[in-house]
Design an enzyme around this catalytic site. Structure first.
Site, short mmCIF file in Angstrom:
data_model
loop_
_atom_site.label_atom_id
_atom_site.label_comp_id
_atom_site.label_asym_id
_atom_site.label_seq_id
_atom_site.Cartn_x
_atom_site.Cartn_y
_atom_site.Cartn_z
N ASP A 72 0.87 -1.18 0.00
CA ASP A 72 0.00 0.00 0.00
C ASP A 72 0.91 1.23 0.00
O ASP A 72 1.56 1.54 1.01
CB ASP A 72 -0.89 0.02 1.24
CG ASP A 72 -1.97 -1.06 1.21
OD1 ASP A 72 -1.73 -2.12 0.59
OD2 ASP A 72 -3.04 -0.87 1.82
N LYS A 114 -6.87 3.20 -3.29
CA LYS A 114 -7.24 3.26 -1.87
C LYS A 114 -7.45 4.72 -1.48
O LYS A 114 -6.69 5.59 -1.88
CB LYS A 114 -6.14 2.62 -1.04
CG LYS A 114 -6.31 2.68 0.46
CD LYS A 114 -5.16 1.95 1.15
CE LYS A 114 -5.16 2.15 2.65
NZ LYS A 114 -4.01 1.46 3.30
N LYS A 143 -10.28 0.22 -2.44
CA LYS A 143 -10.17 0.02 -0.99
C LYS A 143 -10.53 1.30 -0.27
O LYS A 143 -9.92 2.35 -0.52
CB LYS A 143 -8.75 -0.42 -0.60
CG LYS A 143 -8.55 -0.59 0.91
CD LYS A 143 -7.15 -1.10 1.22
CE LYS A 143 -6.87 -1.12 2.71
NZ LYS A 143 -5.51 -1.64 3.03
#
Length: 246
Positions: A98, A163, A195
């Site tokens: 991430d 995300k 996400k």
């Protein structure tokens, strides 16, 4: 969808997260224990790079992905440091990365820095074996056009997921930003997931994003390969919902 049904679905879509400055091995061990529930396992645990090896060992053969963060949380433009972070994370066994987009550079339309960011990731990561989630820090992107631009950069540069947030800024995930991200994903000519992360603590919070994703992408799209929610305390509320039966 009733809350109990939603809670059982959401457990399997959860990136169970601990990204605190005072994290230690004991806390990560407890996190990994919580990741295994009677109603299925979470999709991933997300920890700082120094805890990847420990989480990998504790969750071996549990089919739970090990995620970690790089360029976190500020989204800097020191890509030599990020390069080292990625190499360390992968060597320690991370399945998912991430990475925080240099969102302040994007806000200044410093696209070259954004391109260097993606180049650093793509030079280090085999996307066949490593899932790349790009944190665009949507709460800090003041205009919808910036969120769309960030999404387009992710789509064009091979990201596996977009995300919303680090959870470290005053504004984290919002349904409005999520809807814009999902709408942009829906027009992509390749697969890319979504996400939601940051400030999602209750089943009521989580259901907003689940419902949005179903509305935009369709019910069949909902799976750990396409949709995640990143949270630290949400799991407790999901389990409590299931146990009380409503």
């Amino acid at each position: 969808m009733d809350d109990v049904t939603a809670a059982k679905i959401l457990i399997n879509l959860l990136d169970l997260t601990s990204l605190n400055a005072d994290d230690n091995s004991g806390r990560i061990e407890k996190l990994c224990q919580r990741a295994i529930t009677p109603w299925g396992n979470v999709a991933a645990v997300c920890v700082y790079p120094r805890f990847v090896s420990l989480a990998k060992k504790l969750l071996e053969k549990k089919q739970i992905k090990i995620a970690t963060v790089v360029n976190f949380p500020r989204g800097e433009t020191d890509f030599s440091a990020m390069d080292k972070e990625i190499k360390t994370a992968l060597n320690n066994g991370a399945d998912e990365i991430d990475a925080v987009l240099p969102y302040r550079a994007l806000m200044e339309q410093d696209i070259k820095s954004c391109e260097k960011f993606f180049k650093t990731i793509n030079e280090n990561c085999d996307t066949e074996n490593t899932t790349i989630k790009i944190i665009i820090e949507s709460g800090m992107l003041s205009k919808p056009s910036l969120i769309t631009q960030a999404c387009r950069l992710c789509i064009d540069n091979g990201a596996g997921f977009i995300k919303t947030s680090t959870g470290k800024t005053p504004v984290s995930a919002t349904p409005e930003a999520a809807n814009l991200i999902l709408e942009t994903i829906s027009t992509a000519r390749r697969h890319i997931g979504f996400k939601a992360s940051g400030g999602i603590k209750t089943i009521e919070d989580a259901k907003k994003y689940l419902s949005l994703a179903e509305a935009v992408m369709g019910e069949k799209w909902i799976s750990p390969q396409n949709f995640r929610i990143g949270a630290s305390s949400l799991l407790d509320d999901l389990i409590n919902t299931i146990e009380r039966g409503y």
